[in-house]
Write a protein that holds these residues in place. Structure first.
Motif, PDB file in Angstrom:
ATOM      1  N   GLY A 128       0.777  -1.225   0.000  1.00 46.36           N
ATOM      2  CA  GLY A 128       0.000   0.000   0.000  1.00 46.36           C
ATOM      3  C   GLY A 128       0.819   1.290   0.000  1.00 46.36           C
ATOM      4  O   GLY A 128       0.257   2.375  -0.067  1.00 46.36           O
ATOM      5  N   ALA A 129       2.135   1.176   0.078  1.00 44.69           N
ATOM      6  CA  ALA A 129       2.989   2.362   0.197  1.00 44.69           C
ATOM      7  C   ALA A 129       2.936   3.229  -1.058  1.00 44.69           C
ATOM      8  O   ALA A 129       2.872   4.460  -0.960  1.00 44.69           O
ATOM      9  N   LEU A 130       2.963   2.619  -2.227  1.00 44.00           N
ATOM     10  CA  LEU A 130       2.988   3.400  -3.464  1.00 44.00           C
ATOM     11  C   LEU A 130       1.703   4.216  -3.631  1.00 44.00           C
ATOM     12  O   LEU A 130       1.751   5.384  -4.023  1.00 44.00           O
ATOM     13  N   ALA A 131       0.566   3.641  -3.294  1.00 47.28           N
ATOM     14  CA  ALA A 131      -0.703   4.376  -3.384  1.00 47.28           C
ATOM     15  C   ALA A 131      -0.691   5.571  -2.426  1.00 47.28           C
ATOM     16  O   ALA A 131      -1.144   6.666  -2.785  1.00 47.28           O
ATOM     17  N   LYS A 132      -0.164   5.390  -1.227  1.00 40.64           N
ATOM     18  CA  LYS A 132      -0.078   6.487  -0.264  1.00 40.64           C
ATOM     19  C   LYS A 132       0.899   7.551  -0.765  1.00 40.64           C
ATOM     20  O   LYS A 132       0.636   8.754  -0.640  1.00 40.64           O
ATOM     21  N   PHE A 133       2.008   7.099  -1.340  1.00 39.75           N
ATOM     22  CA  PHE A 133       2.996   8.033  -1.867  1.00 39.75           C
ATOM     23  C   PHE A 133       2.382   8.891  -2.966  1.00 39.75           C
ATOM     24  O   PHE A 133       2.561  10.112  -2.996  1.00 39.75           O
ATOM     25  N   LYS A 134       1.625   8.271  -3.841  1.00 39.55           N
ATOM     26  CA  LYS A 134       0.970   9.011  -4.915  1.00 39.55           C
ATOM     27  C   LYS A 134      -0.022  10.032  -4.342  1.00 39.55           C
ATOM     28  O   LYS A 134      -0.125  11.153  -4.844  1.00 39.55           O
ATOM     29  N   GLN A 135      -0.748   9.659  -3.313  1.00 38.15           N
ATOM     30  CA  GLN A 135      -1.691  10.589  -2.683  1.00 38.15           C
ATOM     31  C   GLN A 135      -0.946  11.787  -2.095  1.00 38.15           C
ATOM     32  O   GLN A 135      -1.382  12.932  -2.260  1.00 38.15           O
ATOM     33  N   ILE A 136       0.159  11.535  -1.430  1.00 40.97           N
ATOM     34  CA  ILE A 136       0.962  12.606  -0.833  1.00 40.97           C
ATOM     35  C   ILE A 136       1.439  13.567  -1.922  1.00 40.97           C
ATOM     36  O   ILE A 136       1.348  14.783  -1.784  1.00 40.97           O
ATOM     37  N   ILE A 137       1.935  13.013  -3.017  1.00 43.21           N
ATOM     38  CA  ILE A 137       2.431  13.833  -4.128  1.00 43.21           C
ATOM     39  C   ILE A 137       1.295  14.679  -4.701  1.00 43.21           C
ATOM     40  O   ILE A 137       1.438  15.887  -4.894  1.00 43.21           O
ATOM     41  N   THR A 138       0.183  14.046  -4.972  1.00 44.18           N
ATOM     42  CA  THR A 138      -0.964  14.726  -5.580  1.00 44.18           C
ATOM     43  C   THR A 138      -1.460  15.876  -4.723  1.00 44.18           C
ATOM     44  O   THR A 138      -1.891  16.904  -5.239  1.00 44.18           O
ATOM     45  N   GLN A 139      -1.398  15.730  -3.419  1.00 37.35           N
ATOM     46  CA  GLN A 139      -1.905  16.741  -2.494  1.00 37.35           C
ATOM     47  C   GLN A 139      -0.848  17.778  -2.118  1.00 37.35           C
ATOM     48  O   GLN A 139      -1.082  18.607  -1.234  1.00 37.35           O
ATOM     49  N   SER A 140       0.302  17.722  -2.769  1.00 37.70           N
ATOM     50  CA  SER A 140       1.380  18.680  -2.506  1.00 37.70           C
ATOM     51  C   SER A 140       1.452  19.694  -3.634  1.00 37.70           C
ATOM     52  O   SER A 140       1.040  19.421  -4.761  1.00 37.70           O
ATOM     53  N   GLU A 141       1.987  20.845  -3.320  1.00 32.49           N
ATOM     54  CA  GLU A 141       2.293  21.828  -4.357  1.00 32.49           C
ATOM     55  C   GLU A 141       3.366  21.248  -5.282  1.00 32.49           C
ATOM     56  O   GLU A 141       3.294  21.348  -6.493  1.00 32.49           O
ATOM     57  N   MET A 142       4.367  20.648  -4.646  1.00 26.95           N
ATOM     58  CA  MET A 142       5.437  19.945  -5.340  1.00 26.95           C
ATOM     59  C   MET A 142       6.048  18.964  -4.344  1.00 26.95           C
ATOM     60  O   MET A 142       6.045  19.218  -3.140  1.00 26.95           O
ATOM     61  N   PHE A 143       6.495  17.829  -4.833  1.00 22.16           N
ATOM     62  CA  PHE A 143       7.160  16.846  -3.975  1.00 22.16           C
ATOM     63  C   PHE A 143       8.522  16.565  -4.602  1.00 22.16           C
ATOM     64  O   PHE A 143       8.610  16.145  -5.757  1.00 22.16           O
ATOM     65  N   ILE A 144       9.566  16.815  -3.829  1.00 26.84           N
ATOM     66  CA  ILE A 144      10.921  16.607  -4.311  1.00 26.84           C
ATOM     67  C   ILE A 144      11.555  15.491  -3.504  1.00 26.84           C
ATOM     68  O   ILE A 144      11.553  15.522  -2.269  1.00 26.84           O
TER      69      ILE A 144
END
Length: 133
Positions: A64-80
């Motif tokens: 489930g980590a990749l799905a959570k990671f994608k959610q975090i990225i999507t909800q960020s202005e930018m994810f580096i």
């Protein structure tokens, strides 16, 4: 983040951040995806920065980590993601693409790979310049 992490709500200055981050030196990465999702739900307008090594890729392979990671990225202005992956740069890029899969296609994600620990200060300076000009 290392195992049994603590978190700080906000870093007000460089000295506070330095002391806080040095608590984790050498502890091994155990990225708190659930906590990061919580923060991304609370504040969607942030630029988020991850500085890690290959341990993060190991964590991202978790259930489930990749799905959570994608959610975090999507909800960020930018994810580096600044990942220190010693060795061959081409091999490191392939490994990142393999593990992070379709998260790599998200327009808000930027991944920088450093193949030598000695390059970290220069990479951090380039990231700062790229983000804030």
């Amino acid at each position: 983040y290392s195992s049994e992490y603590i978190h700080s709500e906000w870093m007000y200055n460089e000295e506070t951040a330095r002391k806080y981050l040095l608590n984790y030196s050498g502890g091994g990465t155990d990225f708190p995806f659930d906590l990061a999702v919580k923060f991304s739900n609370e504040d969607r307008g942030c630029i988020r920065l991850l500085v890690s090594d290959s341990d993060f890729l190991y964590n991202a392979n978790g259930k489930g980590a990749l799905a959570k990671f994608k959610q975090i990225i999507t909800q960020s202005e930018m994810f580096i993601a600044l990942l220190c992956l010693p060795g061959d740069a081409a091999t490191s890029r392939k490994e990142v693409a393999k593990v992070l899969k379709d998260a790599m296609t998200l327009p808000k994600l930027r991944v920088a790979i450093v193949t030598d620990y000695a390059e970290l200060p220069q990479a951090a300076a380039r990231l700062t310049q790229a983000i804030w000009g």
